[in-house]
Design a protein around this motif. Sequence first.
Motif, short mmCIF file in Angstrom:
data_model
loop_
_atom_site.label_atom_id
_atom_site.label_comp_id
_atom_site.label_asym_id
_atom_site.label_seq_id
_atom_site.Cartn_x
_atom_site.Cartn_y
_atom_site.Cartn_z
N LEU A 1 0.84 -1.21 0.00
CA LEU A 1 0.00 0.00 0.00
C LEU A 1 0.87 1.24 0.00
CD1 LEU A 1 -2.88 -0.98 2.46
CD2 LEU A 1 -2.91 -0.93 -0.05
N ASN A 2 1.95 1.21 0.79
CA ASN A 2 2.84 2.36 0.82
C ASN A 2 3.50 2.60 -0.54
OD1 ASN A 2 4.17 4.51 2.32
ND2 ASN A 2 6.03 3.33 1.94
N TYR A 3 3.89 1.49 -1.22
CA TYR A 3 4.50 1.64 -2.54
C TYR A 3 3.56 2.39 -3.48
CZ TYR A 3 7.94 -1.93 -1.14
OH TYR A 3 8.93 -2.62 -0.51
N LEU A 4 2.24 2.09 -3.35
CA LEU A 4 1.28 2.70 -4.28
C LEU A 4 1.05 4.18 -3.99
CD1 LEU A 4 -1.32 -0.20 -4.67
CD2 LEU A 4 0.65 0.35 -6.10
N THR A 5 1.63 4.70 -2.91
CA THR A 5 1.56 6.14 -2.65
C THR A 5 2.74 6.87 -3.26
OG1 THR A 5 2.87 6.14 -0.60
CG2 THR A 5 0.53 5.66 -0.38
N ARG A 6 3.68 6.13 -3.84
CA ARG A 6 4.88 6.77 -4.38
C ARG A 6 5.14 6.34 -5.82
NH1 ARG A 6 9.81 5.67 -0.92
NH2 ARG A 6 10.64 5.13 -2.97
N ASP A 7 6.40 6.30 -6.28
CA ASP A 7 6.68 6.08 -7.70
C ASP A 7 5.96 4.89 -8.34
OD1 ASP A 7 8.49 5.09 -5.83
OD2 ASP A 7 10.11 4.87 -7.27
N PRO A 8 5.85 3.72 -7.68
CA PRO A 8 5.17 2.61 -8.38
C PRO A 8 3.69 2.90 -8.62
CG PRO A 8 6.45 1.80 -6.52
CD PRO A 8 6.38 3.29 -6.37
N GLY A 9 3.12 3.86 -7.89
CA GLY A 9 1.70 4.15 -8.03
C GLY A 9 1.38 5.28 -8.99
N LEU A 10 2.39 5.84 -9.66
CA LEU A 10 2.15 6.94 -10.61
C LEU A 10 1.45 6.42 -11.86
CD1 LEU A 10 5.70 8.59 -10.47
CD2 LEU A 10 3.61 9.54 -9.47
N ILE A 11 0.43 7.16 -12.32
CA ILE A 11 -0.34 6.68 -13.47
C ILE A 11 -0.30 7.71 -14.61
CG2 ILE A 11 -2.60 5.91 -14.26
CD1 ILE A 11 -1.32 4.07 -12.16
#
Lengths: 313, 507
Positions: free
Chosen positions: B159-169
């Motif tokens: 979940l934390n990853y998706l708040t940073r670079d891996p979560g950019l769309i």
Amino acid sequence: MLPFVLRRLASGVVLVFVISVIAYALLYLGGGDIARRILGQNATDDVVAQKAADLGLDQPLLTQYFDWLTSAFGGDLGRSWFTGQLVAVSVSSRLAVTLSIVIGATIIAAIVAVVLGVLAARRGGWIDNVVQFVSVIGFAIPGFLIALVLVLVFAINLGLFKATGYVPFASSPSGWITSVTLPVVALSIGAIATVAQQVRGSVLDALSRDYVRTLRSRGLSTNRVVYKHVLRNAGGPALAVLAVQFIGLLGAAVIVEQIFALPGLGQLAVQATGAGDIPVVMGVVIVSAIIVVIVNLLIDLAQAALNPKVRLS
Amino acid sequence: MLRWRTATAAVAITAALALSSCAADTGSTQGGGGTLTLGAIVAPTTFDPAGSEWGNRAPFYQAVYDTLLLATSEGEIEPFLAESFEYNDDNTVLTLTIRDDVTFTDGSKLDADVVKQNLERFQTGTSPDAGYFAGITSVEAPDATTVVITLAAPDPAMLNYLTRDPGLIASAEALADPDSLATDPVGSGPYVLDTAATVTGTSYTYTKNPDYWNPDLQHYDTLTINVLADATAGLNAIKAGEVNGIKLASNDNLAEVEGAGWTVNANELDFQGLLLLDRAGTMSEPLSDVRVRQAINYAFDREALLTALQSDHGTVTGQVFPESSPAFDPALDERYPYDPEKAKDLLAEAGYADGFTLSMPSSTVLGSTTYTLLSQQLADIGITAEYTDPGNNFIADLLAPKFPASFMALEQNPDWQLIQFMIAPNSVFNPFKYADPQVDEYLAQIQAGDEATQAEVAKQLNEYIVEQAWFAPFYRVQNSVPTDANTSVEMMPTNVYPAIYDFQPKG
């Protein structure tokens, strides 16, 4: 005249090629694991290996150089490994910044130095002493120190100019002036000192020549002798020194650009070299080498125009 | 004579321009009136999300892209492009519900399929953080607003990853042309990059996205981020009022910054200290003895090091977990007080009464004082530090691994991310792949456990790591982001650069 120009152009091309080989080899000697450097400390080994393959870093050095050379000949300098920007775009946009301050500094150096040099040679006495003294000071104080003082006084305390950053002439001419003035002044001071000394020496030397005595004996005024004949003869060496200064200023611009956070070629070169961004470094090196070759050629032509003797040699 | 006349004219024109500019231009270059100007210390390497990074580069991405989830300055994870998210019972399937009212700046719509493409590209791309997605076995988009991420094993950091670079769309159309995307980002973020006014690597100008779905986060009409890597240039920009907020490269000039009327916002993210990496003793036999590693921990006068190296801008610590973590235990900071005599006794017990030589890399970036002080304190207990400077290959050589130990600054991430970064057997900063059955047991419990278990076991893990002296942390360094009198900001507990949404005009 044409064979002279062609000969110089041919040797220029060879020079640029040799420089590219040396630069590429040096970059690799200092190289190491560039993919790791691009990706930093967080990346896993797998990702690093993939990046290296993407960039062709797993190929032999000669293959990599040959690939670079063939595309460079086709006009394609590649893309930055660190910003993804086309090297041609990156270099050309920054060239304008560097040339703004280097050409500005050269022009100011030329004008001020000739005035000071001629004044010192003609008048002698205390004027000469003052010019000499100021020259030594200007020569001895490092450019970055001058730059720092200029920022403190004129940008931070007086607020007249910008302390950091660059405004393109096209978007605001007055903004452009406020962003380049301090860097230009900082750059020009060292050059003024050197060129003024050279002009003073050349004028003194010319004034002691036989032809000056001959001219004077014909009753020509001193002003006429100095401005019409002496300067013409003294101009050659002064131009040569100015050309060397121009090339030297390209180097000195690196530090000044850093202090003023100007997006120039020097700053680009420092960033790219430190990072190991080979396409960008090669782009900067090649463009700088071409500029140096062109400047030398122009200076030779100017000297030939000034002094027909040069054309024969 | 013509030459001279031209020159005179040039001088006159230059002088006239200079004079007029003095009168007209002063002050108009500064922010205010809806412009936020920030200073950063590095530029982004690419605007393609598949190659993106976070940390100091976060603001460049946040301006143009939204992340799937949002990390708040209170340390919470909230919905963002994903309006809800839910794990299955064994935490291996994460289901995201994607907003249906979001449009990219090229006019295309956000849907589950775009998200799927972005996540898959990140996983196979060359972002330094691509490894975060190593445990994802599939990403599915069963309908237009649902994305299902399946994991091989639970990943408490996902979940934390998706708040940073891996979560950019990024927009799907833009993904089709990655070369262009590298310098001309197309996202759904609060701002749009003005490529004409941007000098790549130096200065980035953004304009407000007029159709932004979440206007509450748009506090300015224009955003400019200048790269001011040089500490002097950064300080000059502050004094001349040319930025509204800036991440400082060092804490050396904080007094001057405050003297200029600025507020110093601070948090603590990185710890600095020795990494005792070769815990099995494959390269340096003595390090395999826990008494030797403990002796090294007793050897350092942490207070003195903080004063000498950071002018007291930070907090002494003995653990690698941050204060914000449930694993943090203040008592552990007292576990190894400065005690060179005890250190010598431990070394003697371990059979190294005459000391030994420890080879470590050094870096000019960190300054020579650091290494001299470390040498002295290690020498006091009989250990000889032998430094090699690998230059630009510092990180590469450290991770190769070519050194049994090293001085280093490492980021203190949220727990599972930190574990994956420096403790787990396959983590990047465990280059010798050292494994300990007890640690593995803790990791298994944290990975499979619920939130309460995770917190409890992380505490036990932290205590164990400190007892086993895997590291010799000295202090957490103050991270400073000063803002001017017109601007306020909330620091992020988990990132070195505050979120751009958290910069606001002072009312």
